[in-house]
Design an enzyme around this catalytic site. Structure first.
Site, mmCIF file in Angstrom:
data_model
loop_
_atom_site.group_PDB
_atom_site.id
_atom_site.type_symbol
_atom_site.label_atom_id
_atom_site.label_comp_id
_atom_site.label_asym_id
_atom_site.label_seq_id
_atom_site.Cartn_x
_atom_site.Cartn_y
_atom_site.Cartn_z
ATOM 1 N N CYS A 106 -5.338 11.689 13.082
ATOM 2 C CA CYS A 106 -6.047 10.406 13.002
ATOM 3 C C CYS A 106 -5.832 9.700 14.341
ATOM 4 C CB CYS A 106 -5.522 9.570 11.827
ATOM 5 S SG CYS A 106 -3.834 9.101 12.051
ATOM 6 N N ARG A 148 -0.842 14.521 12.862
ATOM 7 C CA ARG A 148 0.039 14.146 11.753
ATOM 8 C C ARG A 148 0.542 15.406 11.030
ATOM 9 N NH1 ARG A 148 -1.323 8.818 10.292
ATOM 10 N NH2 ARG A 148 0.535 8.777 9.003
ATOM 11 N N LYS A 169 0.849 -1.205 0.000
ATOM 12 C CA LYS A 169 0.000 0.000 0.000
ATOM 13 C C LYS A 169 0.881 1.250 0.000
ATOM 14 C CE LYS A 169 -1.791 1.631 4.001
ATOM 15 N NZ LYS A 169 -1.504 3.040 4.243
ATOM 16 N N ASN A 170 1.878 1.268 0.877
ATOM 17 C CA ASN A 170 2.649 2.504 1.076
ATOM 18 C C ASN A 170 3.707 2.732 0.004
ATOM 19 O OD1 ASN A 170 1.047 3.031 3.209
ATOM 20 N ND2 ASN A 170 2.541 2.477 4.781
ATOM 21 N N ARG A 207 -8.805 -0.648 4.486
ATOM 22 C CA ARG A 207 -7.988 0.412 3.891
ATOM 23 C C ARG A 207 -6.632 -0.140 3.481
ATOM 24 N NH1 ARG A 207 -6.965 5.525 7.171
ATOM 25 N NH2 ARG A 207 -5.592 5.665 5.386
ATOM 26 N N ASP A 236 4.408 0.374 12.252
ATOM 27 C CA ASP A 236 3.209 -0.272 11.690
ATOM 28 C C ASP A 236 3.068 -1.728 12.113
ATOM 29 O OD1 ASP A 236 3.247 1.500 8.491
ATOM 30 O OD2 ASP A 236 2.700 2.100 10.516
HETATM 31 C C1 EPZ Z 1 4.213 6.822 6.582
HETATM 32 O O1 EPZ Z 1 3.417 7.843 7.162
HETATM 33 C C2 EPZ Z 1 3.279 5.631 6.403
HETATM 34 N N1 EPZ Z 1 2.200 5.999 5.491
HETATM 35 C C3 EPZ Z 1 2.721 5.210 7.769
HETATM 36 O O2 EPZ Z 1 1.918 4.046 7.566
HETATM 37 C C4 EPZ Z 1 3.883 4.844 8.681
HETATM 38 O O3 EPZ Z 1 3.381 4.526 9.962
HETATM 39 C C5 EPZ Z 1 4.842 6.049 8.786
HETATM 40 O O4 EPZ Z 1 5.276 6.439 7.467
HETATM 41 C C6 EPZ Z 1 6.071 5.727 9.616
HETATM 42 O O5 EPZ Z 1 6.750 4.654 9.062
HETATM 43 C C7 EPZ Z 1 2.450 6.049 4.166
HETATM 44 O O6 EPZ Z 1 3.551 5.817 3.708
HETATM 45 C C8 EPZ Z 1 1.292 6.407 3.282
HETATM 46 P P1 EPZ Z 1 6.221 10.068 8.791
HETATM 47 P P2 EPZ Z 1 3.991 9.355 7.260
HETATM 48 O O7 EPZ Z 1 6.130 11.364 8.076
HETATM 49 O O8 EPZ Z 1 4.880 9.634 6.125
HETATM 50 C C9 EPZ Z 1 6.512 13.233 12.298
HETATM 51 C C10 EPZ Z 1 -0.021 2.761 7.677
HETATM 52 O O9 EPZ Z 1 -0.612 2.200 8.602
HETATM 53 N N2 EPZ Z 1 6.413 14.242 11.233
HETATM 54 O O10 EPZ Z 1 7.357 9.146 8.451
HETATM 55 O O11 EPZ Z 1 2.838 10.236 7.511
HETATM 56 C C11 EPZ Z 1 5.259 12.395 12.444
HETATM 57 O O12 EPZ Z 1 4.336 13.040 13.300
HETATM 58 C C12 EPZ Z 1 0.513 4.157 7.852
HETATM 59 O O13 EPZ Z 1 0.187 2.237 6.551
HETATM 60 C C13 EPZ Z 1 6.543 15.589 11.561
HETATM 61 O O14 EPZ Z 1 6.712 15.949 12.726
HETATM 62 O O15 EPZ Z 1 4.872 9.275 8.584
HETATM 63 C C14 EPZ Z 1 5.803 11.120 13.047
HETATM 64 O O16 EPZ Z 1 5.983 11.315 14.441
HETATM 65 C C15 EPZ Z 1 0.229 4.680 9.244
HETATM 66 N N3 EPZ Z 1 6.466 16.518 10.566
HETATM 67 C C16 EPZ Z 1 7.174 10.965 12.395
HETATM 68 O O17 EPZ Z 1 7.517 12.282 11.924
HETATM 69 C C17 EPZ Z 1 6.285 16.162 9.242
HETATM 70 O O18 EPZ Z 1 6.245 17.062 8.376
HETATM 71 C C18 EPZ Z 1 7.223 9.999 11.226
HETATM 72 O O19 EPZ Z 1 6.154 10.350 10.366
HETATM 73 C C19 EPZ Z 1 6.159 14.794 8.925
HETATM 74 C C20 EPZ Z 1 6.240 13.853 9.933
#
Ligand code: EPZ
Length: 418
Positions: free
Chosen positions: A116, A121, A22-23, A397, A305
């Protein structure tokens, strides 16, 4: 709405296949905005999120067709640059159209993704990267409004590892004049899959999979032809946990062992037997499940995840386990539901202290987010008696027919109308 019903404690045995990631497919679909052609992508899982991304691309003017794992995205008719709230609020990954839309139209309006169940996020790093590349970004009326005066490649230093942040900047930079170097880039395999797809479109990206990614901008990109999406390492990991429960014995096909190192290492420490077998992994549960501690980290660390799913195994292990969630500190919505089944879990800050119990018992429980819903299905598999998991739209999803896959290896599991 539907619920999933499980009569637990069946010993599973047999073979299950893993679908496309998916990702990985979501950012690759967004990448189609960067060209003007008929993109064909294979090994695409039939997921609600894929359907949502198709709807979003169609809202922008693209034509999408999906049959049997094959996806066509004709981006030649894309003529809008606004991603509406009603679609973005259902799927955070919609933010991935931001970079490509700025690249294509020199402007974009994308609704701010809401929070969420797993926490707030933010997308501040995405915005920081866009601004560094020459885009002016305003946040108004719940929308990110971006306008690019002069796009120019340069160094983009992230303050933290962000998967979609890295992907958004990689997407935009691939057609920005000059060289862009992303520092502190996310190393997840899905970032590599996106880079591979972009390079097949004609991009020039090096270093994907490491924390320094170099992108040399090109003037235009061509369409993808038959790109096969990588296997979903989180679906594979979820099925590995199913194999570890109830002394089961599962052969999990179509997975990449090299993507599952941290999870495999922790599972071996619980006493679970694991054998690599080409692009399959055989997982056998033992009667004795040892309790272990683990902390979630960016790749290649233990994936956030997989935190909820591994917690299920710890609920019925033989000691105490401390689980620390470093990526999404609130990602513990599943613990309240597991307590209803008799699990002994205490939350302390961003850690969960799990004391293994001899047995958890089936109960009516409710899914809150995608990976929590998968963990509640796993809880039903090892819970004595009947478990009913409601709100399983969360599950659909990100998992294609998980209940049917589990049924095919002996689980007593079916869907009913809520
Ligand atoms: C991706 O989300 C995945 N989704 C998530 O999978 C996964 O849990 C996550 O990466 C971590 O591996 C997709 O790829 C579509 P991040 P993403 O930006 O990119 C903080 C699932 O179940 N952050 O790597 O949104 C954030 O709050 C989903 O398939 C900021 O502070 O995650 C988090 O604490 C859930 N500012 C950390 O970084 C930003 O601008 C990592 O988030 C961006 C992120």
């Amino acid at each position: 709405m539907e619920k999933i019903v499980i009569e637990g404690k069946n010993r599973l045995s047999g073979e299950v296949s893993v679908g496309g990631a998916k990702n990985a497919v979501l950012p690759i679909m967004a990448a189609c905005i960067l060209n003007d052609g008929e993109n064909t992508i294979s090994n695409v899982p039939d997921l609600a999120d894929v359907r949502t991304m198709m709807k979003l691309l169609e809202t922008l003017g693209a034509r999408c067709e999906y049959t049997d794992g094959e996806l066509l995205v004709d981006s030649s008719t894309i003529n809008r640059y606004k991603a509406p709230y009603d679609l973005v609020k259902t799927m955070r990954a919609s933010v991935l159209v931001l970079g490509p839309l700025v690249a294509r139209f020199k402007k974009a309006e994308v609704s701010l993704p809401g929070g969420c169940a797993i926490g707030e996020r933010p997308i501040d790093q995405h915005i920081k990267g866009l601004r560094i590349l020459g885009t002016s970004v305003q946040l108004e009326d719940g929308y990110v409004s971006a306008v690019a005066e002069k796009l120019e490649g340069t160094t983009v230093p992230f303050d933290l590892s962000t998967v979609t942040g890295t992907e958004n900047i990689m997407l935009l930079a691939s057609v920005c004049e000059g060289e862009t170097v992303i520092l502190n880039a996310a190393c997840e395999p899905e970032v590599v899959d996106l880079a591979n797809a972009l390079n097949l479109m004609g991009a020039r990206i090096e270093g994907a999979g490491t924390d320094i990614i170099t992108i040399t901008g090109v003037s235009s990109l061509g369409p993808l032809e038959g790109y096969s999406v990588m296997p979903d390492r989180i679906e594979a990991g979820t099925l590995m946990i199913a194999g570890a429960l109830n002394e089961s014995d599962l052969l999990i096909r179509n997975c990449r062992f090299e993507h599952l190192g941290a999870l495999t290492g922790k599972l071996l420490q619980t006493g679970t037997k694991i054998e690599k077998n080409g692009n399959s992994i055989r997982v056998r549960g033992t009667g004795e499940i040892k309790s272990i501690d683990f902390s979630t980290l960016p790749y290649p660390g233990f994936p956030t995840d997989m935190q909820a799913q591994m917690m299920i195994l710890m609920c019925v292990a033989d000691g105490m386990s401390v689980i620390t969630e470093n990526i999404f500190p609130q990602r513990f919505m599943h613990t309240a539901e597991l307590r209803r089944m008799g699990a002994d879990i205490k939350l302390v800050g961003n850690s969960a202290v799990v004391r293994g119990v001899p047995e958890i018992r089936g109960a009516p429980i409710m899914a809150s987010d995608l990976r929590a819903s998968a963990s509640l299905v796993l809880a039903g598999l090892c819970g004595a008696g009947r478990t009913e998991v409601s709100r399983i739209y969360h599950l659909d999803r990100g998992y294609e027919k998980l209940d049917e896959k589990l049924q095919s290896v002996g689980a007593s599991i079916w869907r009913e109308k809520e």
